[in-house]
Design a protein around this motif. Structure first.
Motif, PDB file in Angstrom:
ATOM      1  N   GLY A 183       7.073 -47.610   6.276  1.00 38.74           N
ATOM      2  CA  GLY A 183       6.561 -46.768   7.341  1.00 38.74           C
ATOM      3  C   GLY A 183       7.663 -46.323   8.275  1.00 38.74           C
ATOM      4  O   GLY A 183       8.852 -46.422   7.968  1.00 38.74           O
ATOM      5  N   GLY A 184       7.264 -45.828   9.438  1.00 39.51           N
ATOM      6  CA  GLY A 184       8.234 -45.346  10.398  1.00 39.51           C
ATOM      7  C   GLY A 184       8.786 -43.998  10.005  1.00 39.51           C
ATOM      8  O   GLY A 184       8.249 -43.284   9.145  1.00 39.51           O
ATOM      9  N   SER A 185       9.874 -43.626  10.607  1.00 43.62           N
ATOM     10  CA  SER A 185      10.479 -42.318  10.362  1.00 43.62           C
ATOM     11  C   SER A 185      11.690 -42.433   9.454  1.00 43.62           C
ATOM     12  O   SER A 185      12.219 -43.524   9.228  1.00 43.62           O
ATOM     13  CB  SER A 185      10.888 -41.679  11.696  1.00 43.62           C
ATOM     14  OG  SER A 185      11.817 -42.517  12.364  1.00 43.62           O
ATOM     15  N   ILE A 186      12.132 -41.292   8.943  1.00 44.64           N
ATOM     16  CA  ILE A 186      13.371 -41.245   8.151  1.00 44.64           C
ATOM     17  C   ILE A 186      14.539 -41.397   9.117  1.00 44.64           C
ATOM     18  O   ILE A 186      14.668 -40.616  10.055  1.00 44.64           O
ATOM     19  CB  ILE A 186      13.480 -39.927   7.381  1.00 44.64           C
ATOM     20  CG1 ILE A 186      12.307 -39.754   6.415  1.00 44.64           C
ATOM     21  CG2 ILE A 186      14.800 -39.867   6.616  1.00 44.64           C
ATOM     22  CD1 ILE A 186      12.277 -38.406   5.720  1.00 44.64           C
ATOM     23  N   PRO A 187      15.404 -42.410   8.920  1.00 42.85           N
ATOM     24  CA  PRO A 187      16.505 -42.620   9.872  1.00 42.85           C
ATOM     25  C   PRO A 187      17.437 -41.408   9.948  1.00 42.85           C
ATOM     26  O   PRO A 187      17.827 -40.844   8.918  1.00 42.85           O
ATOM     27  CB  PRO A 187      17.240 -43.840   9.300  1.00 42.85           C
ATOM     28  CG  PRO A 187      16.246 -44.534   8.429  1.00 42.85           C
ATOM     29  CD  PRO A 187      15.388 -43.441   7.864  1.00 42.85           C
ATOM     30  N   THR A 188      17.760 -41.021  11.164  1.00 37.63           N
ATOM     31  CA  THR A 188      18.734 -39.928  11.332  1.00 37.63           C
ATOM     32  C   THR A 188      20.118 -40.341  10.856  1.00 37.63           C
ATOM     33  O   THR A 188      20.962 -39.493  10.558  1.00 37.63           O
ATOM     34  CB  THR A 188      18.806 -39.505  12.808  1.00 37.63           C
ATOM     35  OG1 THR A 188      19.170 -40.648  13.604  1.00 37.63           O
ATOM     36  CG2 THR A 188      17.463 -38.972  13.286  1.00 37.63           C
ATOM     37  N   THR A 189      20.331 -41.667  10.753  1.00 38.60           N
ATOM     38  CA  THR A 189      21.640 -42.153  10.281  1.00 38.60           C
ATOM     39  C   THR A 189      21.888 -41.783   8.825  1.00 38.60           C
ATOM     40  O   THR A 189      23.025 -41.898   8.347  1.00 38.60           O
ATOM     41  CB  THR A 189      21.729 -43.683  10.422  1.00 38.60           C
ATOM     42  OG1 THR A 189      20.647 -44.290   9.699  1.00 38.60           O
ATOM     43  CG2 THR A 189      21.663 -44.101  11.877  1.00 38.60           C
ATOM     44  N   PHE A 190      20.827 -41.341   8.116  1.00 36.35           N
ATOM     45  CA  PHE A 190      21.021 -40.951   6.717  1.00 36.35           C
ATOM     46  C   PHE A 190      21.976 -39.767   6.586  1.00 36.35           C
ATOM     47  O   PHE A 190      22.428 -39.465   5.480  1.00 36.35           O
ATOM     48  CB  PHE A 190      19.675 -40.622   6.069  1.00 36.35           C
ATOM     49  CG  PHE A 190      18.973 -41.829   5.493  1.00 36.35           C
ATOM     50  CD1 PHE A 190      19.338 -43.109   5.885  1.00 36.35           C
ATOM     51  CD2 PHE A 190      17.954 -41.699   4.562  1.00 36.35           C
ATOM     52  CE1 PHE A 190      18.709 -44.228   5.372  1.00 36.35           C
ATOM     53  CE2 PHE A 190      17.316 -42.811   4.032  1.00 36.35           C
ATOM     54  CZ  PHE A 190      17.700 -44.081   4.436  1.00 36.35           C
ATOM     55  N   SER A 191      22.287 -39.128   7.671  1.00 41.22           N
ATOM     56  CA  SER A 191      23.289 -38.053   7.632  1.00 41.22           C
ATOM     57  C   SER A 191      24.663 -38.614   7.299  1.00 41.22           C
ATOM     58  O   SER A 191      25.592 -37.874   6.956  1.00 41.22           O
ATOM     59  CB  SER A 191      23.340 -37.312   8.969  1.00 41.22           C
ATOM     60  OG  SER A 191      23.719 -38.207  10.013  1.00 41.22           O
ATOM     61  N   GLY A 192      24.806 -39.952   7.381  1.00 40.51           N
ATOM     62  CA  GLY A 192      26.075 -40.590   7.038  1.00 40.51           C
ATOM     63  C   GLY A 192      26.238 -40.887   5.565  1.00 40.51           C
ATOM     64  O   GLY A 192      27.283 -41.388   5.144  1.00 40.51           O
ATOM     65  N   LEU A 193      25.214 -40.568   4.751  1.00 44.14           N
ATOM     66  CA  LEU A 193      25.307 -40.784   3.293  1.00 44.14           C
ATOM     67  C   LEU A 193      26.113 -39.636   2.678  1.00 44.14           C
ATOM     68  O   LEU A 193      25.589 -38.776   1.968  1.00 44.14           O
ATOM     69  CB  LEU A 193      23.907 -40.869   2.680  1.00 44.14           C
ATOM     70  CG  LEU A 193      22.997 -41.974   3.243  1.00 44.14           C
ATOM     71  CD1 LEU A 193      21.592 -41.860   2.664  1.00 44.14           C
ATOM     72  CD2 LEU A 193      23.588 -43.349   2.944  1.00 44.14           C
ATOM     73  N   LYS A 194      27.388 -39.620   2.923  1.00 41.80           N
ATOM     74  CA  LYS A 194      28.237 -38.464   2.629  1.00 41.80           C
ATOM     75  C   LYS A 194      28.336 -38.133   1.144  1.00 41.80           C
ATOM     76  O   LYS A 194      28.559 -36.979   0.772  1.00 41.80           O
ATOM     77  CB  LYS A 194      29.645 -38.700   3.182  1.00 41.80           C
ATOM     78  CG  LYS A 194      29.687 -38.875   4.700  1.00 41.80           C
ATOM     79  CD  LYS A 194      29.144 -37.654   5.434  1.00 41.80           C
ATOM     80  CE  LYS A 194      29.278 -37.811   6.932  1.00 41.80           C
ATOM     81  NZ  LYS A 194      28.694 -36.641   7.653  1.00 41.80           N
ATOM     82  N   GLU A 195      28.175 -39.138   0.266  1.00 41.89           N
ATOM     83  CA  GLU A 195      28.321 -38.884  -1.163  1.00 41.89           C
ATOM     84  C   GLU A 195      27.005 -39.009  -1.923  1.00 41.89           C
ATOM     85  O   GLU A 195      26.995 -39.062  -3.145  1.00 41.89           O
ATOM     86  CB  GLU A 195      29.368 -39.844  -1.757  1.00 41.89           C
ATOM     87  CG  GLU A 195      30.762 -39.625  -1.178  1.00 41.89           C
ATOM     88  CD  GLU A 195      31.828 -40.427  -1.919  1.00 41.89           C
ATOM     89  OE1 GLU A 195      31.599 -40.763  -3.098  1.00 41.89           O
ATOM     90  OE2 GLU A 195      32.874 -40.715  -1.314  1.00 41.89           O
ATOM     91  N   ILE A 196      25.901 -39.027  -1.190  1.00 36.17           N
ATOM     92  CA  ILE A 196      24.601 -39.185  -1.828  1.00 36.17           C
ATOM     93  C   ILE A 196      24.278 -37.962  -2.682  1.00 36.17           C
ATOM     94  O   ILE A 196      24.485 -36.820  -2.274  1.00 36.17           O
ATOM     95  CB  ILE A 196      23.493 -39.414  -0.761  1.00 36.17           C
ATOM     96  CG1 ILE A 196      22.225 -39.937  -1.408  1.00 36.17           C
ATOM     97  CG2 ILE A 196      23.235 -38.162   0.049  1.00 36.17           C
ATOM     98  CD1 ILE A 196      22.275 -41.374  -1.787  1.00 36.17           C
TER      99      ILE A 196
END
Length: 1002
Positions: free
Chosen positions: A853-866
Motif C-alpha cells: 500500500g501507500g504511495s510510489i516513493p519519489t526516491t524511485f527517481s534514483g533508480l538510474k539504470e532501471i
C-alpha cells in the motif's frame, strides 16, 4: 639393453654413434686406439664408461641427455687415460650439480657444453680457468644467479659464450674492478636473465658479431650509444622481450654491419625513423608487439637484402605501401597483422616476390580491404604459411583467393573470419600434400566436404571448418585419407547423416567437435574404441539417438564430454567409468531415464556435471559427496525428489548449484551454510517449505539466489541484506508475508565494483593450442605458429529471470552485468520502503501481485539504470511521481490494477513509450495514454450530488448491511448445531472462508 662387448674387435674404428632408442650397457673392454668420434647421447648412462681410459685419439665425445648427475668419482683423462686430444665435450642435460674436476686436465678442449644442468655453485667454476684453448662455452639453463663467475675473464680464447636462461643480474664479476677483455669473443648469448641495463664491458668487444639480450629486464637504452654503437662488426642484435620504452635509438645507423635486428615484444612507441633505412645489410627486422605508430616509411625499400619483415601487433596507420614490397625481392617472411591499416591492398603487389614463404595479415578491423583477384596476376612464389583472416576479403563477391590454386607447398592456411562464399575448397588437400593446418572457420562456405579417396595426407593435424554452411554427409573414408588428424572442428554447419565409423582410424585424434549440425544415427562403436587419444568429444545439438555411448567404449584419455541436446535414450552407461579422468560430463536435454547411478561419484577429477532436462528420478546419490573437485552441478528439470542432501557442503569446491524444476521437499539444509564458495544457488520450482534460514548470510560469495515457485513462507529476513555480492534475487511465487526489508538498499545490486570475471568462460575453460608451428630459419629465432580459434568452456552458469515482463535466459559472462530483484506473487504488505530508490544500479525491480500500500516513493527517481519496474496488482494509492520521467533507461513500466489517481506524467523521455496496459485498472488515473480525460475526471464530484445517485448509493449500503446480519445469524445457527462434530466444523470454516473471499472480491 645393448652392450659394447661386440665392438672390441674393431681396433681401427674411428667413429661410433648409438641412436637414442638404444639403451647402452658396458661389459668387458673395448680397445680402439684410433677412435676419434664417440656419440653416446640420449641414453641412460649413469657414469662415464671406463673403457674411455684407452681412447688416446678421442677428439669428440657427446654424452648429452644421460643421467650423469655426479662425476666426482671419475678421475678423469689423466695418467693412463690420457686424452689430451679431446676437443669437443658435451655434458648437457645430465643433472650435474657441480663442475667435474677432471675437466681441468683437458688442455686441448675447445668446445664445452654444460647447458641444462644444475651448476649453481660458482666456487666450482675455478676448475675451468686452465682451459686456455677453450673457444666455446655453454652454461645456459643452470640457475646461475647474481654476477657472472670471475673465471670468465681468464678464458682469452673464447669465441662463443652462452649464459642464457639463468638468473644473472649483472655481467660484472663480484669484487672485480678491472675490465673483462675477451678480444676474440664473437658470439655472446645473455638471453632470458634479469639484466636491467646493457653491460658496459660490451663496448670493448670489437670482434663481437652476435649479441642476444632477449628476455631480460632492460627498460631503456640510455647506454646504447656508449656501449653498442662501437661494435662495428656486430651482425645480430636481439633486444626482444624486454621492457624497453621510447623510440628506437637514432644511433642504430652506426651498426652498419647489422644483418638481424629485433626489438619485438617491448614497449617502444613513436614512428620508424630513417636511421633504420641506413642499415643496407639488414636481412631480418623484427619489431612486432610494440606500440609503434605512424606509417611504414617508403625508405625501407632501400633494404634490398631484407628477408624477414615483422611489423605485426603495433599501431601503424595509413595505407600499406605496395611499392615497398615490389622493391624487396629477397623477402621471404612478411608479418603485418593487428595494426590500424586502411584502404585497399592488392595481393598482386606481392606477385614478383618469388622467395616469399610466409605471409601474415590478420586485419582485425573494418578499414582495410584485401583484393586477391584484381588486377589479374600470376604468383611467382610458393607459400608455406598464409594467414589472411578477419579481413574485408574480395568485396563484394567474397570469393576464395584463386591464386591458391597454384600453391603446392602450403603447410598452414588460415582464412578464418572473412565472410568467404562459394564451394568448400577440397582442392587444397589435393594440391598440398604437406598441409598440416587449415582453418576456414566463420565464413559462408557451402557444398560438400569432399576428399579424394586415394589421396592420403599424413601430415594434416589441425582442421577447423566450423561456422560455415557445409552440407550433406561426410565421406565414409575420411579416417583413412586424414589418419593423423589431432584436432577436428566441424561444428556449426549443416552436415547430416551418420558420423563416419572411419573416424575411429584417427589414432592421434585428441579433439573432435561435431556439435550444432544435423548428424543422426548412433555414435559409431569404432569411434569410441579406436580413438584412443581422444581427450575432448563434443556432439551437442544434433539428432543422435540410441544409447549415450556404445557398450565397448574405451576412451581412457577423455576428460571433456558434451552429448547434450540430442535424442539419446536409456540409462547412463557404466562404460563411462572407462573415462575415469573425466572433468566435464554434459548429457543435458536428452531422453535419459532411471535413477542416477551411485558410481557417478567415482570420477575424482569431475568439475562439471550437467544432467538437466532429462527424466532422472529418485534421490541424489550419496556418492556425490566424494566429488571434491566438483564446481558445477546442474540437475535441473528432472524428477529428483526427497530432501536436498545435507552433505552437499562436503563438495567443497562447489560454485554453481542448479536444482530447479524437480520435486525436492523440506527446508533448505542447514549444512548448506558451509558452502561458502557458492556463486549461484537455484532451487526454484520445487516443493520446498519453511522460512528462509537465518544462516543464508554465511553464503558470502553468492551472486545469484533463485528461490521462486516454492512453498516458502514467513517474512523476508534481515540476513538477506548481508549478502553483499548478490546481483540477482528472486523470491517470487512463494507465500512470504510482512513488509519488504528496507535494508535491501545496502546490497549494491549491479554495482560496477561487483562486475568481474566470475562467470567468464575462460575462468572455467581451456584453450587447445598451438597445434602447428612453422619454424622459419632465422638468426632471431622467429617462427610462425597457428593456434586456431578453439576455446573450450568447462561450464557456463545459466539462469532464468523475469525481466521486462518476460522470462529471459542469461548465460556465461553476461551474468556479471545482470541485476534484479523479484518479490512478485507473494503476500507482502505495508508501504514500499523509500530506501529501495537508492538502488541506483539495479536493472529490474518486480514487486507486483502483493498487498503493498501507500504511495510510489519519489526516491524511485534514483533508480538510474532501471530497465523494468513492475508495481502492478497491489494497493498503491496517490499520484505517480513525475520524477519517474527522468528514468532514461526504463523500457517497461507497470502500475496497473492499483488505486492510483491523478494525471499520468506522460510525454517526457521514456514515459512517452508506455501504452495504456501500463496503467489500466486504476479508475482514478487520467490522461494519455488512457482514454480518460483529466478534465472529465475533475467534473465528477459535481455529478455525485444528483438525487438519483444518492438513492443508488443509499440502497447499496442498506442491502450490504442486511445481507451481513442474515449471513451472521445463519452462521451461528449452523455452528451451534454442529458444535460436537469436529470434522463438519472444519469443513464449514473452509466453506465460509471461501465465501468471504468471494464477497471481498465483489
Amino acid at each position: 639393453m645393448s652392450s659394447l662387448r661386440g665392438f672390441s674387435s674393431f681396433p681401427s674404428m674411428k667413429s661410433l654413434t648409438f641412436i637414442p632408442s638404444q639403451k647402452i650397457g658396458f661389459t668387458g673392454e673395448m680397445r680402439s686406439s684410433k677412435l676419434q668420434y664417440l656419440d653416446l647421447s640420449f641414453n641412460d648412462l649413469t657414469e662415464i664408461p671406463s673403457f674411455l681410459s684407452g681412447q688416446e685419439s678421442l677428439k669428440y665425445l657427446n654424452l648429452e641427455w644421460n643421467y650423469l648427475t655426479n662425476l666426482s668419482h671419475f678421475k678423469g683423462f689423466t695418467g693412463e687415460m690420457r686424452s689430451s686430444k679431446l676437443q669437443y665435450l658435451d655434458l648437457s642435460s645430465n643433472g650435474l650439480t657441480e663442475i667435474p674436476s677432471f675437466l681441468s686436465g683437458l688442455k686441448s678442449l675447445k668446445y664445452l657444453n654444460l647447458e641444462s644442468n644444475s651448476l649453481r655453485n660458482l666456487s666450482h667454476f675455478k676448475d675451468l680457468t686452465t682451459l686456455s684453448m677453450l673457444e666455446t662455452l655453454n652454461l645456459g639453463g643452470n640457475g646461475i644467479t647474481g654476477n657472472i663467475p670471475r673465471f670468465i675473464g681468464s678464458l682469452a680464447s673464447l669465441k662463443a659464450l652462452s649464459f642464457s636462461y639463468n638468473g644473472l643480474t649483472s655481467f660484472s664479476p663480484e669484487g672485480f674492478t678491472g675490465e673483462i677483455r675477451l678480444s676474440k669473443l664473437q658470439h655472446l648469448d645473455l638471453s632470458f636473465n634479469r639484466l636491467t641495463e646493457i653491460p658496459s664491458f660490451l663496448g670493448g668487444q670489437k670482434s663481437l658479431k652476435y649479441l642476444n639480450l632477449e628476455g631480460n629486464d632492460l627498460t631503456n637504452l640510455s647506454l646504447f650509444k656508449a656501449n653498442l654503437t662501437t661494435l662495428s662488426m656486430l651482425e645480430v642484435l636481439n633486444l626482444g622481450d624486454n621492457y624497453i620504452t621510447g623510440d628506437i635509438p637514432t644511433s642504430i645507423d652506426s651498426l652498419a654491419s647489422l644483418k638481424a635486428l629485433s626489438f619485438r615484444y617491448n614497449e617502444l612507441n613513436g614512428s620508424l625513423h630513417e636511421g633504420l633505412c641506413m642499415l643496407r645489410n639488414l636481412e631480418e627486422l623484427a619489431l612486432s608487439s610494440n606500440s609503434l605508430t605512424g606509417v611504414i616509411p617508403l625508405c625501407l625499400s632501400n633494404l634490398t637484402s631484407l628477408k624477414l619483415l615483422e611489423l605485426s601487433r603495433n599501431l601503424f596507420v595509413g595505407n600499406i605501401p605496395l611499392t615497398l614490397f615490389r622493391n624487396l625481392k629477397s623477402l621471404e617472411y612478411i608479418s603485418l597483422s593487428h595494426n590500424h591499416f586502411e584502404g585497399l591492398i592488392s595481393f598482386s603487389s606481392f606477385g614478383s616476390n618469388s622467395k616469399l614463404e610466409v605471409f601474415e595479415l590478420d586485419c582485425g578491423n573494418n578499414e582495410l580491404e584485401v583484393d586477391t583477384e584484381n588486377p589479374p596476376w600470376t604468383p611467382l612464389f610458393q607459400l608455406k604459411v598464409l594467414r589472411l583472416s578477419n579481413c574485408r576479403l574480395n568485396q563484394p563477391t567474397g570469393s576464395i583467393p584463386t591464386f591458391l590454386l597454384s600453391q603446392y607447398d602450403l603447410r598452414a592456411v588460415n582464412l578464418s573470419h572473412n565472410g568467404m562464399v562459394g564451394e568448400f575448397p577440397s582442392w587444397l588437400f589435393q594440391n598440398n600434400t604437406n598441409l598440416e593446418f587449415l582453418s576456414l572457420t566463420n565464413n559462408s562456405l557451402t557444398g560438400q566436404f569432399l576428399l579424394y579417396p586415394h589421396s592420403r595426407n599424413l601430415n594434416m593435424s589441425w582442421l577447423d571448418i566450423s561456422m560455415n554452411k557445409i552440407q550433406e554427409e561426410l565421406p565414409d573414408y575420411i579416417g583413412s585419407v586424414l589418419p593423423n588428424l589431432g584436432i577436428v572442428n566441424m561444428s556449426a554447419n549443416m552436415l547430416q547423416g551418420p558420423i563416419p565409423s572411419s573416424v575411429g582410424d584417427m589414432k592421434m585424434l585428441g579433439v573432435l567437435d561435431l556439435s550444432n549440425n544435423n548428424f543422426s544415427g548412433e555414435i559409431p562403436e569404432k569411434l569410441v574404441v579406436g580413438c584412443v587419444s581422444l581427450q575432448f568429444l563434443k556432439l551437442s545439438n544434433n539428432y543422435l539417438h540410441g544409447p549415450l555411448l556404445p557398450r565397448m567404449s574405451n576412451l581412457t584419455q577423455l576428460y571433456l564430454l558434451y552429448l547434450d541436446n540430442n535424442h539419446f535414450t536409456g540409462e547412463l552407461p557404466r562404460g563411462l567409468l572407462n573415462s575415469i579422468h573425466l572433468e566435464v560430463l554434459d548429457v543435458s536435454n536428452n531422453l535419459i531415464t532411471g535413477e542416477t547411478p551411485n558410481w557417478l561419484g567415482d570420477f575424482p577429477r569431475l568439475y562439471s556435471l550437467v544432467l538437466s532436462n532429462n527424466s532422472f528420478k529418485g534421490r541424489i546419490p550419496p556418492s556425490f559427496r566424494n566429488l571434491q573437485d566438483l564446481g558445477f552441478l546442474d540437475l535441473s528439470l528432472n524428477r529428483f525428489s526427497g530432501f536436498i542432501p545435507s552433505w552437499v557442503n562436503l563438495m567443497s569446491s562447489l560454485k554453481y548449484l542448479h536444482l530447479q524444476g524437480n520435486d525436492f521437499t523440506g527446508p533448505l539444509p542447514r549444512n548448506l551454510s558451509r558452502s561458502t564458495s557458492l556463486v549461484t544457488l537455484d532451487v526454484s520450482d520445487n516443493k520446498l517449505s519453511g522460512e528462509i534460514p537465518l544462516w543464508i548470510s554465511s553464503l558470502s560469495s553468492l551472486k545469484v539466489l533463485l528461490l521462486k515457485k516454492n512453498n516458502l513462507n514467513g517474512s523476508i529476513p534481515f540476513e538477506i541484506c548481508l549478502l553483499k555480492n548478490i546481483s540477482v534475487l528472486d523470491l517470487s511465487l512463494n507465500k512470504f508475508v510482512g513488509p519488504i526489508p528496507s535494508c535491501l538498499y545496502q546490497i549494491p545490486f549491479g554495482s560496477r565494483r561487483l562486475i568481474n570475471d566470475t562467470f567468464a568462460p575462460d575462468i572455467l575453460g581451456l584453450v587447445f593450442g598451438p597445434s602447428f608451428e612453422y619454424r622459419y630459419e632465422s638468426e632471431l629465432g622467429v617462427y610462425q605458429y597457428e593456434r586456431g580459434d578453439f576455446l573450450v568452456a568447462y561450464a557456463r552458469a545459466e539462469i532464468e529471470f523475469m525481466s521486462k515482463s518476460r522470462f529471459e535466459s542469461y548465460k556465461g559472462n553476461i551474468l556479471s552485468y545482470i541485476s534484479g530483484i523479484d518479490l512478485s506473487h507473494n503476500e507482502l504488505s505495508g508501504d514500499i520502503p523509500n530506501e529501495l530508490g537508492y538502488l541506483s544500479s539495479v536493472h529490474t525491480l518486480n514487486l507486483s501481485h502483493n498487498n503493498l500500500g501507500g504511495s510510489i516513493p519519489t526516491t524511485f527517481s534514483g533508480l538510474k539504470e532501471i530497465e523494468s519496474l513492475d508495481l502492478s496488482f497491489n494497493r498503491l494509492s496517490g499520484e505517480i511521481p513525475p520524477e519517474l520521467t527522468q528514468l532514461s533507461s526504463l523500457s517497461v513500466f507497470l502500475v496497473a490494477h492499483n488505486n492510483l489517481s491523478g494525471s499520468i506524467p506522460y510525454g517526457k523521455g521514456q514515459s512517452a513509450t508506455f501504452d495504456e496496459n501500463s496503467y489500466t485498472g486504476n479508475p482514478l488515473l487520467c490522461g494519455p495514454p488512457l482514454q480518460t480525460s483529466c478534465t472529465r475526471s475533475r467534473e465528477s464530484p459535481s455529478r455525485s450530488i444528483h438525487p438519483r445517485s444518492e438513492e443508488k448509493e443509499s440502497f447499496r449500503y442498506e442491502f450490504l448491511l442486511s445481507f451481513l446480519i442474515s449471513y451472521l445469524a445463519a452462521f451461528l445457527g449452523v455452528v451451534s448445531f454442529l458444535y460436537l462434530e469436529a470434522y463438519y466444523i472444519e469443513r464449514l470454516v473452509v466453506l465460509v472462508k471461501a465465501k468471504i473471499d468471494v464477497f471481498h472480491l465483489k
